[in-house]
Design an enzyme around this catalytic site. Structure first.
Site, PDB file in Angstrom:
ATOM      1  N   ASP A 160      22.700   3.955  -5.333  1.00 55.60           N
ATOM      2  CA  ASP A 160      23.463   3.928  -6.587  1.00 55.60           C
ATOM      3  C   ASP A 160      23.886   5.363  -6.883  1.00 55.60           C
ATOM      4  OD1 ASP A 160      23.629   1.618  -8.965  1.00 55.60           O
ATOM      5  OD2 ASP A 160      23.877   3.657  -9.722  1.00 55.60           O
ATOM      6  N   ARG A 178      28.303   6.248 -25.560  1.00 55.23           N
ATOM      7  CA  ARG A 178      27.420   6.531 -24.416  1.00 55.23           C
ATOM      8  C   ARG A 178      27.118   8.020 -24.272  1.00 55.23           C
ATOM      9  NH1 ARG A 178      28.639   1.846 -19.941  1.00 55.23           N
ATOM     10  NH2 ARG A 178      28.122   0.179 -21.358  1.00 55.23           N
TER      11      ARG A 178
END
Ligand SMILES: C[S@@+](CC[C@H](N)C(=O)[O-])C[C@H]1O[C@@H](n2cnc3c(N)ncnc32)[C@H](O)[C@@H]1O
Length: 280
Positions: free
Chosen positions: A151, A41
């Site tokens: 978020d 990632r």
């Protein structure tokens, strides 16, 4: 010259440094076997910054400049944003059958029903809640609805605010609702203003203290995020949700998430759905 992607390795020490930093920032608790996931990632960030090693990247992230310019991007790269419209359909059936008929009733007053989609990712969850509420209002006009969608991920929030999705992402939405709530473009759809205006988007880290304006919610959605947190973090978060919900308010978790064994006063309603008691 930058080393090729396959040559970049992350030492155990570097992995542990990233793991601690990610935990400090987001409370996402990465287990020891997640080194490969972290490498994969973060690889994109190294490429984009033209950096040769994870060690250099770590030094940059914790520098004064890096904390301002890169830390949020690093957390963003680590988060899992998988989501879909009408995910966990049984919960929306429960909203239709039990929650909306009660909460939308004008006998409760004319103030808006307040809903918080607290890990909204790219927006599919709050837009689904909005569609469900608007459909309930069409069946039986009642109180207005306002949705806060938040978020930790800036990139997910950008997509959510924009409300534009490739056609394959909306294949799970019944055709009638798709026509009612989305405008069709070339291979993409866009959320119609009637739905978009119900929702306010904001960046909120669930593990920061909740700001004072976070209160009086009738429903909180916290789905498919606490699986990434350790037990203590989960319990602290559930206590904070308890405080921001009105008596009788509902908490929706993801299908594999439960309050079982946690010291909370929430009452179990059905799998992954809990309620704050009306009276204590
Ligand atoms: C798997 S998605 C779930 C999306 C949606 N709730 C659903 O169930 O389809 C998890 C989301 O939690 C967000 N997240 C992770 N840690 C967070 C934190 N500390 N505060 C706020 N959001 C967080 C991620 O950015 C991601 O968008």
């Amino acid at each position: 010259m930058a080393l090729s992607q396959t040559q970049k390795q992350m030492s155990q020490l570097e992995f542990e440094q990233f793991r601690d930093l990610i935990y400090q920032e987001s409370r996402i608790a990465l287990r020891p076997h997640k080194k490969m996931l972290v490498m994969n990632r973060l690889a994109k960030r190294l490429r984009e910054l033209n950096m040769d090693s994870y060690g250099d990247y770590y030094k940059y992230v914790v520098s004064t400049k890096g904390r301002q310019e890169e830390l949020a991007r690093m957390v963003d790269a680590i988060t899992t944003n998988t989501t879909q419209f009408f995910r966990e359909g049984k919960q929306f059936e429960f909203l239709d059958g039990h929650v909306w008929p009660h909460l939308l009733d004008l006998k409760l007053g004319s103030a808006a029903v307040r809903i918080w989609s607290s890990a909204c990712s790219t927006g599919e969850e709050p837009y689904t809640i909005g569609i469900s509420a608007l459909e309930a209002q069409r069946r039986s006009p009642g109180r207005p609805v306002s949705i806060l969608a938040s978020d930790i991920s800036d990139s997910a929030l950008r997509t959510a605010r924009e409300g534009i999705y490739p056609e394959d992402k909306v294949s799970g939405i019944p055709v009638v609702l798709l026509h009612k709530y989305f405008l069709k473009g070339a291979g993409r759809v866009k959320v119609k203003p009637e739905l978009q205006r119900l929702i306010e988007f904001d960046k909120i880290n669930l593990n920061d203290p909740f700001q004072r304006q976070l209160k009086g919610f009738d429903i909180v959605f916290c789905r498919n995020v606490i699986i990434y947190f350790d037990r203590q973090t989960q319990e602290e978060l559930m206590m904070k949700y308890y405080e921001v919900l009105r008596p009788g308010g509902y908490l929706f978790l993801g299908h594999s998430e439960t309050l079982h064994g946690m010291a909370t006063d929430f009452e179990f309603i059905m799998a992954s759905v809990y309620q704050k008691p009306t009276r204590r």
